[in-house]
Design an enzyme around this catalytic site. Structure first.
Site, PDB file in Angstrom:
ATOM      1  N   ASP A   1      51.747  19.906  75.357  1.00 35.54           N
ATOM      2  CA  ASP A   1      50.300  19.860  75.171  1.00 35.54           C
ATOM      3  C   ASP A   1      49.784  21.276  75.353  1.00 35.54           C
ATOM      4  OD1 ASP A   1      47.562  19.566  75.285  1.00 35.54           O
ATOM      5  OD2 ASP A   1      47.597  17.842  76.647  1.00 35.54           O
ATOM      6  N   ILE A   2      49.380  21.899  74.243  1.00 32.78           N
ATOM      7  CA  ILE A   2      49.002  23.316  74.316  1.00 32.78           C
ATOM      8  C   ILE A   2      47.747  23.533  75.145  1.00 32.78           C
ATOM      9  CG2 ILE A   2      50.104  23.796  72.092  1.00 32.78           C
ATOM     10  CD1 ILE A   2      47.171  24.210  70.991  1.00 32.78           C
TER      11      ILE A   2
ATOM     12  N   LYS B   1      34.959  16.095  62.162  1.00 33.33           N
ATOM     13  CA  LYS B   1      34.535  15.683  60.822  1.00 33.33           C
ATOM     14  C   LYS B   1      33.122  16.197  60.552  1.00 33.33           C
ATOM     15  CE  LYS B   1      38.326  13.280  60.562  1.00 33.33           C
ATOM     16  NZ  LYS B   1      39.503  13.826  59.854  1.00 33.33           N
TER      17      LYS B   1
ATOM     18  N   SER C   1      43.721  29.055  58.067  1.00 37.60           N
ATOM     19  CA  SER C   1      43.057  28.238  57.069  1.00 37.60           C
ATOM     20  C   SER C   1      42.342  29.160  56.100  1.00 37.60           C
ATOM     21  CB  SER C   1      42.045  27.318  57.765  1.00 37.60           C
ATOM     22  OG  SER C   1      41.151  26.737  56.843  1.00 37.60           O
TER      23      SER C   1
ATOM     24  N   TYR D   1      34.972  25.419  63.294  1.00 39.22           N
ATOM     25  CA  TYR D   1      36.337  25.499  62.770  1.00 39.22           C
ATOM     26  C   TYR D   1      36.565  26.862  62.128  1.00 39.22           C
ATOM     27  CZ  TYR D   1      40.643  24.084  60.424  1.00 39.22           C
ATOM     28  OH  TYR D   1      41.945  23.997  60.000  1.00 39.22           O
TER      29      TYR D   1
ATOM     30  N   VAL E   1      35.047  29.722  62.836  1.00 45.12           N
ATOM     31  CA  VAL E   1      35.148  30.737  63.886  1.00 45.12           C
ATOM     32  C   VAL E   1      36.510  30.666  64.571  1.00 45.12           C
ATOM     33  CG1 VAL E   1      34.177  31.594  66.049  1.00 45.12           C
ATOM     34  CG2 VAL E   1      32.656  30.768  64.236  1.00 45.12           C
TER      35      VAL E   1
ATOM     36  N   LYS F   1      39.375  29.627  63.383  1.00 51.62           N
ATOM     37  CA  LYS F   1      40.480  30.073  62.533  1.00 51.62           C
ATOM     38  C   LYS F   1      40.367  31.560  62.185  1.00 51.62           C
ATOM     39  CE  LYS F   1      42.958  26.342  62.328  1.00 51.62           C
ATOM     40  NZ  LYS F   1      44.306  26.291  62.931  1.00 51.62           N
TER      41      LYS F   1
ATOM     42  N   VAL G   1      45.299  20.032  52.321  1.00 45.16           N
ATOM     43  CA  VAL G   1      46.391  19.064  52.362  1.00 45.16           C
ATOM     44  C   VAL G   1      45.873  17.673  52.728  1.00 45.16           C
ATOM     45  CG1 VAL G   1      48.621  18.530  53.441  1.00 45.16           C
ATOM     46  CG2 VAL G   1      48.002  20.903  52.965  1.00 45.16           C
TER      47      VAL G   1
END
Length: 277
Positions: free
Chosen positions: A61-62, A94, A138, A190, A192, A194, A223
């Site tokens: 678990d990171i 989401k 991403s 998301y 920021v 990535k 994907v």
């Protein structure tokens, strides 16, 4: 002790699962499928065993340093280090998620940036000289996604340190909590996170150059996974293609790069990202 070792985080499903599959087929060594949830991880291993593949499993678990340290100590006790590290574990809210941006910012950056960073800090000392590190970024991780020119200049500064980058990531979280983030950072936590991963990869490459370690970030493509609500046109195996290229096939000269799903190097600092790349 002499076995080569590959490790993939967040690998019980999706792209991580497919990366393990690809490594099992081609990597001449031991492949560790790791996941936060033990039951799901062991089921993923069982599914690959049905395909005639033989990954090993370890819980990881990171987001918990003790979990990463336990894994590190296990690898040190069994092998002489890690040859391939694929940092795949991540989260994404989401688009219709009910959580306020303050919550989304804190949780997304905690997992995707800060936990990835702490995992690297714990595992990099046991990377073998010549190892390869693949950080899953991403298309959202392209620098042009950040509206502020001043921030873009800071993020691409070749003198930027990890503490300085982490401070910038925390500044975003703080701004999101105050509702003042949009003008400089945009509206996606998301993105920021990535961008942070890609910037971190560049810094890490500079730090490990003397150990001949290759660190690259990769956009695996859009994907068909849970993370994309299964809207992506690519299969998970297609999404694993570029990460596997960096892990196994890329020339040693490919280091500190931002690589697209077609395995082409993309200029991370360009003013505009050509979607057709």
């Amino acid at each position: 002790m002499a076995s080569k070792v590959a490790v993939v985080t967040g690998a019980n499903k999706g792209i991580g699962f497919a990366i393990v599959r690809g490594l099992c087929k081609r990597f001449e060594g031991v492949v560790y499928l790791t996941s936060r949830d033990i039951g799901r991880g062991k089921q993923a291993v069982a599914d690959l065993e049905k395909e005639g593949l033989n990954p090993k499993y370890h819980q990881l678990d990171i987001t918990k340093k003790q979990s990463v340290e336990t894994f590190r100590d296990y690898i040190k006790s069994q092998y002489d280090g890690i040859d391939i590290l694929v940092n795949n574990a991540a989260i994404a809210f989401k688009s219709a998620a009910p959580e306020p941006v303050s919550v989304q910012a804190e949780q997304t950056l905690f997992v995707n940036y800060f936990s990835l960073l702490s995992t690297c800090e714990i595992l990099f000392p046991i990377l073998k000289n010549g190892a390869r590190v693949v950080n899953l970024s991403s298309s959202a991780g392209h620098l042009s996604r950040i509206p502020s020119q001043a921030l873009r200049n800071r993020l691409k500064d070749e003198k930027l340190t990890i503490p300085e980058l982490s401070n910038l990531m925390q500044q975003y979280v703080d701004a999101a909590k105050q509702g003042t983030h949009a003008a400089e950072w945009g509206n996606s936590s998301y993105v920021v996170s990535k961008v942070g991963v890609t910037a971190l990869s560049n810094i890490q490459q500079r730090m490990v150059r003397d150990r001949d370690i290759k660190v690259n970030s990769v956009h695996p493509g859009y994907v068909d996974t849970d993370m994309t609500s299964h809207k992506g046109p690519l299969t998970i195996d297609e999404g694993a293609s570029a990460p596997l290229y960096l892990a196994l096939d890329a020339p040693d000269s490919v280091r500190g790069q931002y690589v697209w799903h077609n395995s082409k190097i993309v200029n991370w600092e360009s003013e505009k990202l050509e979607e057709s790349i």
